[in-house]
Design a protein around this motif. Structure first.
Motif, PDB file in Angstrom:
ATOM      1  N   ASP A   8       0.835  -1.211   0.000  1.00 39.39           N
ATOM      2  CA  ASP A   8       0.000   0.000   0.000  1.00 39.39           C
ATOM      3  C   ASP A   8       0.863   1.251   0.000  1.00 39.39           C
ATOM      4  O   ASP A   8       0.564   2.234  -0.701  1.00 39.39           O
ATOM      5  N   ILE A   9       1.933   1.259   0.771  1.00 39.44           N
ATOM      6  CA  ILE A   9       2.830   2.413   0.796  1.00 39.44           C
ATOM      7  C   ILE A   9       3.478   2.621  -0.571  1.00 39.44           C
ATOM      8  O   ILE A   9       3.588   3.752  -1.060  1.00 39.44           O
ATOM      9  N   GLN A  10       3.868   1.520  -1.202  1.00 42.22           N
ATOM     10  CA  GLN A  10       4.486   1.632  -2.516  1.00 42.22           C
ATOM     11  C   GLN A  10       3.486   2.158  -3.546  1.00 42.22           C
ATOM     12  O   GLN A  10       3.840   2.999  -4.375  1.00 42.22           O
ATOM     13  N   GLU A  11       2.243   1.705  -3.506  1.00 42.42           N
ATOM     14  CA  GLU A  11       1.224   2.202  -4.432  1.00 42.42           C
ATOM     15  C   GLU A  11       0.976   3.691  -4.229  1.00 42.42           C
ATOM     16  O   GLU A  11       0.834   4.444  -5.207  1.00 42.42           O
ATOM     17  N   LYS A  12       0.925   4.137  -2.988  1.00 35.63           N
ATOM     18  CA  LYS A  12       0.726   5.561  -2.715  1.00 35.63           C
ATOM     19  C   LYS A  12       1.901   6.384  -3.216  1.00 35.63           C
ATOM     20  O   LYS A  12       1.731   7.482  -3.759  1.00 35.63           O
ATOM     21  N   TYR A  13       3.114   5.851  -3.069  1.00 36.23           N
ATOM     22  CA  TYR A  13       4.288   6.570  -3.547  1.00 36.23           C
ATOM     23  C   TYR A  13       4.305   6.642  -5.068  1.00 36.23           C
ATOM     24  O   TYR A  13       4.640   7.685  -5.644  1.00 36.23           O
ATOM     25  N   LEU A  14       3.933   5.556  -5.728  1.00 34.49           N
ATOM     26  CA  LEU A  14       3.914   5.564  -7.193  1.00 34.49           C
ATOM     27  C   LEU A  14       2.822   6.485  -7.730  1.00 34.49           C
ATOM     28  O   LEU A  14       2.982   7.113  -8.780  1.00 34.49           O
ATOM     29  N   ALA A  15       1.705   6.581  -7.013  1.00 27.06           N
ATOM     30  CA  ALA A  15       0.618   7.457  -7.450  1.00 27.06           C
ATOM     31  C   ALA A  15       0.941   8.923  -7.191  1.00 27.06           C
ATOM     32  O   ALA A  15       0.538   9.801  -7.961  1.00 27.06           O
ATOM     33  N   HIS A  16       1.674   9.226  -6.119  1.00 25.47           N
ATOM     34  CA  HIS A  16       2.005  10.603  -5.746  1.00 25.47           C
ATOM     35  C   HIS A  16       3.477  10.687  -5.354  1.00 25.47           C
ATOM     36  O   HIS A  16       3.822  10.806  -4.178  1.00 25.47           O
TER      37      HIS A  16
ATOM     38  N   PRO B 222       6.064  13.367   0.394  1.00 23.69           N
ATOM     39  CA  PRO B 222       7.020  12.574   1.182  1.00 23.69           C
ATOM     40  C   PRO B 222       6.346  11.330   1.778  1.00 23.69           C
ATOM     41  O   PRO B 222       5.159  11.354   2.101  1.00 23.69           O
ATOM     42  N   GLN B 223       7.119  10.277   1.894  1.00 21.99           N
ATOM     43  CA  GLN B 223       6.579   9.019   2.424  1.00 21.99           C
ATOM     44  C   GLN B 223       6.631   9.024   3.950  1.00 21.99           C
ATOM     45  O   GLN B 223       7.588   9.506   4.538  1.00 21.99           O
ATOM     46  N   SER B 224       5.594   8.464   4.536  1.00 17.99           N
ATOM     47  CA  SER B 224       5.573   8.277   5.981  1.00 17.99           C
ATOM     48  C   SER B 224       5.185   6.831   6.253  1.00 17.99           C
ATOM     49  O   SER B 224       4.101   6.380   5.878  1.00 17.99           O
ATOM     50  N   PHE B 225       6.070   6.114   6.911  1.00 20.99           N
ATOM     51  CA  PHE B 225       5.802   4.717   7.210  1.00 20.99           C
ATOM     52  C   PHE B 225       4.950   4.534   8.467  1.00 20.99           C
ATOM     53  O   PHE B 225       4.574   3.439   8.795  1.00 20.99           O
ATOM     54  N   LEU B 226       4.663   5.613   9.166  1.00 23.64           N
ATOM     55  CA  LEU B 226       3.911   5.520  10.414  1.00 23.64           C
ATOM     56  C   LEU B 226       2.422   5.778  10.222  1.00 23.64           C
ATOM     57  O   LEU B 226       1.673   5.717  11.192  1.00 23.64           O
TER      58      LEU B 226
END
Length: 134
Positions: free
Chosen positions: A117-125, A129-133
């Motif tokens: 899910d984090i990777q999909e959000k990063y690829l979409a936007h 900045p990414q937040s793993f929390l």
């Protein structure tokens, strides 16, 4: 610490192990509270060591009844510790296996879905900045 009295008060009371607090509370608090070997080991003579003699008696009965080749240690152990203790032992083993095998698979599956899910959000936007929390 009276196990039978705790079991009479209810199964959940017995499972909570609160009846053992009197024994556990003595360890590690201070030097004068530490239990010495003299309190625990009263007599190691085989003729007075009750659990051993009980198991030995049941084992000899099993060997006399079925012979050494067909004697069952499980049957002798069952006669020694009883149904309640043996069933609790088996339940503990089953719970431990479930947590080790099934629980870890479920935890790993959830972790992998979270990372995907984090990777999909990063690829979409990619500009955010990414937040793993989150």
């Amino acid at each position: 610490a009276n196990e039978e009295e705790a079991f009479k008060r209810g199964f959940l009371h017995w499972m909570s192990l609160s009846w053992v607090d009197g024994l556990i509370g003595r360890y590690g608090k201070c030097l004068h509270a530490v239990v010495s070997d003299n309190e625990i080991v009263e007599n190691r003579d085989d003729s007075n060591y009750t659990p051993y003699t009980t198991l030995r008696k049941h084992w000899r009965e099993e060997v006399e009844a079925k012979g050494m080749e067909n004697a069952s240690l499980t049957s002798a152990l069952y006669k020694t510790i009883g149904f309640k203790s043996l069933s609790m032992l088996m339940m503990s083993v089953i719970i431990e296996l479930l947590f080790c095998m099934v629980g870890m698979v479920i935890a790993l599956d959830r972790l992998m879905h979270y990372l995907e899910d984090i990777q999909e959000k990063y690829l979409a936007h990619p500009e955010q900045p990414q937040s793993f929390l989150e």
